[in-house]
Design a protein around this motif. Structure first.
Motif, PDB file in Angstrom:
ATOM      1  N   ALA A 122       0.827  -1.209   0.000  1.00 42.29           N
ATOM      2  CA  ALA A 122       0.000   0.000   0.000  1.00 42.29           C
ATOM      3  C   ALA A 122       0.861   1.259   0.000  1.00 42.29           C
ATOM      4  O   ALA A 122       0.486   2.273  -0.589  1.00 42.29           O
ATOM      5  CB  ALA A 122      -0.930  -0.016   1.209  1.00 42.29           C
ATOM      6  N   ALA A 123       2.005   1.195   0.668  1.00 40.99           N
ATOM      7  CA  ALA A 123       2.853   2.391   0.781  1.00 40.99           C
ATOM      8  C   ALA A 123       3.353   2.858  -0.579  1.00 40.99           C
ATOM      9  O   ALA A 123       3.378   4.053  -0.870  1.00 40.99           O
ATOM     10  CB  ALA A 123       4.034   2.096   1.698  1.00 40.99           C
ATOM     11  N   SER A 124       3.756   1.911  -1.421  1.00 40.90           N
ATOM     12  CA  SER A 124       4.311   2.291  -2.725  1.00 40.90           C
ATOM     13  C   SER A 124       3.264   2.211  -3.845  1.00 40.90           C
ATOM     14  O   SER A 124       3.518   2.638  -4.959  1.00 40.90           O
ATOM     15  CB  SER A 124       5.496   1.384  -3.068  1.00 40.90           C
ATOM     16  N   GLY A 125       2.097   1.640  -3.510  1.00 39.94           N
ATOM     17  CA  GLY A 125       1.066   1.504  -4.534  1.00 39.94           C
ATOM     18  C   GLY A 125       1.389   0.435  -5.553  1.00 39.94           C
ATOM     19  O   GLY A 125       0.904   0.469  -6.681  1.00 39.94           O
ATOM     20  N   MET A 126       2.208  -0.536  -5.138  1.00 38.11           N
ATOM     21  CA  MET A 126       2.602  -1.612  -6.046  1.00 38.11           C
ATOM     22  C   MET A 126       1.870  -2.906  -5.692  1.00 38.11           C
ATOM     23  O   MET A 126       1.662  -3.218  -4.529  1.00 38.11           O
ATOM     24  CB  MET A 126       4.111  -1.873  -5.970  1.00 38.11           C
ATOM     25  N   VAL A 127       1.499  -3.636  -6.721  1.00 40.81           N
ATOM     26  CA  VAL A 127       0.874  -4.942  -6.538  1.00 40.81           C
ATOM     27  C   VAL A 127       1.705  -5.966  -7.308  1.00 40.81           C
ATOM     28  O   VAL A 127       1.948  -5.805  -8.505  1.00 40.81           O
ATOM     29  CB  VAL A 127      -0.585  -4.956  -7.067  1.00 40.81           C
ATOM     30  N   THR A 128       2.173  -6.990  -6.604  1.00 38.48           N
ATOM     31  CA  THR A 128       2.944  -8.038  -7.267  1.00 38.48           C
ATOM     32  C   THR A 128       1.976  -9.091  -7.785  1.00 38.48           C
ATOM     33  O   THR A 128       1.141  -9.594  -7.050  1.00 38.48           O
ATOM     34  CB  THR A 128       3.950  -8.682  -6.290  1.00 38.48           C
ATOM     35  N   LEU A 129       2.088  -9.383  -9.058  1.00 32.93           N
ATOM     36  CA  LEU A 129       1.206 -10.337  -9.712  1.00 32.93           C
ATOM     37  C   LEU A 129       1.990 -11.505 -10.280  1.00 32.93           C
ATOM     38  O   LEU A 129       3.081 -11.325 -10.824  1.00 32.93           O
ATOM     39  CB  LEU A 129       0.469  -9.667 -10.885  1.00 32.93           C
ATOM     40  N   LYS A 130       1.430 -12.693 -10.133  1.00 37.80           N
ATOM     41  CA  LYS A 130       1.907 -13.846 -10.885  1.00 37.80           C
ATOM     42  C   LYS A 130       0.929 -13.956 -12.052  1.00 37.80           C
ATOM     43  O   LYS A 130      -0.215 -14.350 -11.866  1.00 37.80           O
ATOM     44  CB  LYS A 130       1.855 -15.101  -9.992  1.00 37.80           C
ATOM     45  N   HIS A 131       1.384 -13.548 -13.217  1.00 42.41           N
ATOM     46  CA  HIS A 131       0.430 -13.371 -14.310  1.00 42.41           C
ATOM     47  C   HIS A 131       0.743 -14.208 -15.538  1.00 42.41           C
ATOM     48  O   HIS A 131       1.892 -14.615 -15.759  1.00 42.41           O
ATOM     49  CB  HIS A 131       0.358 -11.890 -14.695  1.00 42.41           C
ATOM     50  N   GLY A 132      -0.278 -14.432 -16.323  1.00 38.73           N
ATOM     51  CA  GLY A 132      -0.108 -15.053 -17.628  1.00 38.73           C
ATOM     52  C   GLY A 132       0.423 -14.013 -18.608  1.00 38.73           C
ATOM     53  O   GLY A 132       0.729 -12.888 -18.224  1.00 38.73           O
ATOM     54  N   GLU A 133       0.522 -14.394 -19.849  1.00 38.48           N
ATOM     55  CA  GLU A 133       1.057 -13.485 -20.865  1.00 38.48           C
ATOM     56  C   GLU A 133       0.249 -12.194 -20.951  1.00 38.48           C
ATOM     57  O   GLU A 133      -0.975 -12.217 -20.922  1.00 38.48           O
ATOM     58  CB  GLU A 133       1.048 -14.169 -22.237  1.00 38.48           C
ATOM     59  N   LEU A 134       0.966 -11.080 -21.026  1.00 34.19           N
ATOM     60  CA  LEU A 134       0.331  -9.775 -21.236  1.00 34.19           C
ATOM     61  C   LEU A 134       0.695  -9.351 -22.658  1.00 34.19           C
ATOM     62  O   LEU A 134       1.680  -8.645 -22.881  1.00 34.19           O
ATOM     63  CB  LEU A 134       0.824  -8.761 -20.198  1.00 34.19           C
ATOM     64  N   ALA A 135      -0.098  -9.841 -23.603  1.00 38.79           N
ATOM     65  CA  ALA A 135       0.268  -9.698 -25.017  1.00 38.79           C
ATOM     66  C   ALA A 135       0.383  -8.236 -25.441  1.00 38.79           C
ATOM     67  O   ALA A 135       1.253  -7.897 -26.239  1.00 38.79           O
ATOM     68  CB  ALA A 135      -0.761 -10.423 -25.876  1.00 38.79           C
ATOM     69  N   ASN A 136      -0.473  -7.371 -24.901  1.00 42.60           N
ATOM     70  CA  ASN A 136      -0.491  -5.986 -25.385  1.00 42.60           C
ATOM     71  C   ASN A 136       0.777  -5.213 -25.031  1.00 42.60           C
ATOM     72  O   ASN A 136       1.092  -4.208 -25.665  1.00 42.60           O
ATOM     73  CB  ASN A 136      -1.726  -5.248 -24.854  1.00 42.60           C
ATOM     74  N   ILE A 137       1.512  -5.638 -23.985  1.00 44.45           N
ATOM     75  CA  ILE A 137       2.776  -4.953 -23.681  1.00 44.45           C
ATOM     76  C   ILE A 137       3.973  -5.876 -23.915  1.00 44.45           C
ATOM     77  O   ILE A 137       5.094  -5.576 -23.505  1.00 44.45           O
ATOM     78  CB  ILE A 137       2.793  -4.382 -22.239  1.00 44.45           C
ATOM     79  N   GLY A 138       3.738  -7.013 -24.573  1.00 41.74           N
ATOM     80  CA  GLY A 138       4.823  -7.907 -24.934  1.00 41.74           C
ATOM     81  C   GLY A 138       5.498  -8.572 -23.737  1.00 41.74           C
ATOM     82  O   GLY A 138       6.694  -8.846 -23.759  1.00 41.74           O
ATOM     83  N   MET A 139       4.718  -8.819 -22.681  1.00 38.62           N
ATOM     84  CA  MET A 139       5.280  -9.398 -21.452  1.00 38.62           C
ATOM     85  C   MET A 139       4.873 -10.872 -21.342  1.00 38.62           C
ATOM     86  O   MET A 139       3.694 -11.190 -21.353  1.00 38.62           O
ATOM     87  CB  MET A 139       4.722  -8.621 -20.251  1.00 38.62           C
ATOM     88  N   PRO A 140       5.861 -11.755 -21.252  1.00 35.75           N
ATOM     89  CA  PRO A 140       5.504 -13.165 -21.060  1.00 35.75           C
ATOM     90  C   PRO A 140       5.017 -13.393 -19.631  1.00 35.75           C
ATOM     91  O   PRO A 140       5.109 -12.500 -18.794  1.00 35.75           O
ATOM     92  CB  PRO A 140       6.829 -13.899 -21.295  1.00 35.75           C
ATOM     93  N   ALA A 141       4.520 -14.591 -19.361  1.00 34.51           N
ATOM     94  CA  ALA A 141       4.066 -14.926 -18.014  1.00 34.51           C
ATOM     95  C   ALA A 141       5.224 -14.805 -17.031  1.00 34.51           C
ATOM     96  O   ALA A 141       6.331 -15.257 -17.316  1.00 34.51           O
ATOM     97  CB  ALA A 141       3.501 -16.340 -17.998  1.00 34.51           C
ATOM     98  N   MET A 142       4.973 -14.165 -15.910  1.00 34.86           N
ATOM     99  CA  MET A 142       6.021 -14.020 -14.888  1.00 34.86           C
ATOM    100  C   MET A 142       5.397 -13.497 -13.601  1.00 34.86           C
ATOM    101  O   MET A 142       4.229 -13.150 -13.561  1.00 34.86           O
ATOM    102  CB  MET A 142       7.108 -13.050 -15.364  1.00 34.86           C
ATOM    103  N   THR A 143       6.225 -13.437 -12.552  1.00 35.39           N
ATOM    104  CA  THR A 143       5.804 -12.796 -11.304  1.00 35.39           C
ATOM    105  C   THR A 143       6.567 -11.493 -11.190  1.00 35.39           C
ATOM    106  O   THR A 143       7.789 -11.472 -11.278  1.00 35.39           O
ATOM    107  CB  THR A 143       6.105 -13.702 -10.092  1.00 35.39           C
ATOM    108  N   MET A 144       5.834 -10.408 -11.020  1.00 41.83           N
ATOM    109  CA  MET A 144       6.462  -9.084 -11.082  1.00 41.83           C
ATOM    110  C   MET A 144       5.580  -8.051 -10.391  1.00 41.83           C
ATOM    111  O   MET A 144       4.357  -8.194 -10.360  1.00 41.83           O
ATOM    112  CB  MET A 144       6.639  -8.748 -12.568  1.00 41.83           C
ATOM    113  N   ALA A 145       6.206  -7.030  -9.821  1.00 44.80           N
ATOM    114  CA  ALA A 145       5.457  -5.954  -9.164  1.00 44.80           C
ATOM    115  C   ALA A 145       5.058  -4.898 -10.191  1.00 44.80           C
ATOM    116  O   ALA A 145       5.858  -4.510 -11.031  1.00 44.80           O
ATOM    117  CB  ALA A 145       6.304  -5.320  -8.067  1.00 44.80           C
ATOM    118  N   TYR A 146       3.808  -4.497 -10.120  1.00 41.16           N
ATOM    119  CA  TYR A 146       3.293  -3.478 -11.044  1.00 41.16           C
ATOM    120  C   TYR A 146       2.713  -2.322 -10.259  1.00 41.16           C
ATOM    121  O   TYR A 146       2.157  -2.509  -9.174  1.00 41.16           O
ATOM    122  CB  TYR A 146       2.176  -4.061 -11.932  1.00 41.16           C
ATOM    123  N   LYS A 147       2.809  -1.155 -10.837  1.00 41.62           N
ATOM    124  CA  LYS A 147       2.158   0.019 -10.276  1.00 41.62           C
ATOM    125  C   LYS A 147       0.653  -0.151 -10.457  1.00 41.62           C
ATOM    126  O   LYS A 147       0.204  -0.562 -11.514  1.00 41.62           O
ATOM    127  CB  LYS A 147       2.642   1.248 -11.051  1.00 41.62           C
TER     128      LYS A 147
END
Ligand SMILES: [Cu+2]
Length: 119
Positions: A57-82
């Motif tokens: 909550a402090a940084s406004g970041m959410v870490t996601l374990k996600h499938g492919e994000l085709a629109n931004i060319g991101m493969p499936a991974m675990t990563m923190a997003y704003k």
């Protein structure tokens, strides 16, 4: 009708080319899609499956374990997003299965939509 083809071709060269390429060489179809009044192609709002791993909550970041994000060319991974806004951060809970839409906002991959996955 012929005059309208020129701005359409320019638009193809400057962006969104890939989605229109899928429509093939049918210029008539492209004209239809370029009309401002038409609804967005489905691919432009597609949601990806994800699981909330961590919420900061402090940084406004959410870490996601996600499938492919085709629109931004991101493969499936675990990563923190704003997250787009504070309400989204407060509504996300670790372990939750969600559907997300991540887009590049000012150069940063940002969660612009986050909804609970219906199970
Ligand atoms: Cu990533």
């Amino acid at each position: 009708m012929k005059r309208f083809l020129i701005p359409v071709l320019l638009a193809c060269a400057t962006g969104a080319y890939a989605s229109y390429a899928l429509a093939g060489d049918d210029m008539g179809t492209m004209n239809m899609q370029m009309k401002p009044s038409s609804s967005k192609p489905a691919a432009d709002t597609a949601l990806s499956n994800a699981e909330v791993v961590k919420v900061d909550a402090a940084s406004g970041m959410v870490t996601l374990k996600h499938g492919e994000l085709a629109n931004i060319g991101m493969p499936a991974m675990t990563m923190a997003y704003k997250a787009k806004d504070a309400a989204m951060v407060l509504g996300a809970h670790p372990g939750e299965k969600v559907k997300v839409r991540v887009e590049n906002v000012n150069g940063a991959p940002t969660i612009v939509k986050l909804v609970k996955a219906s199970s």
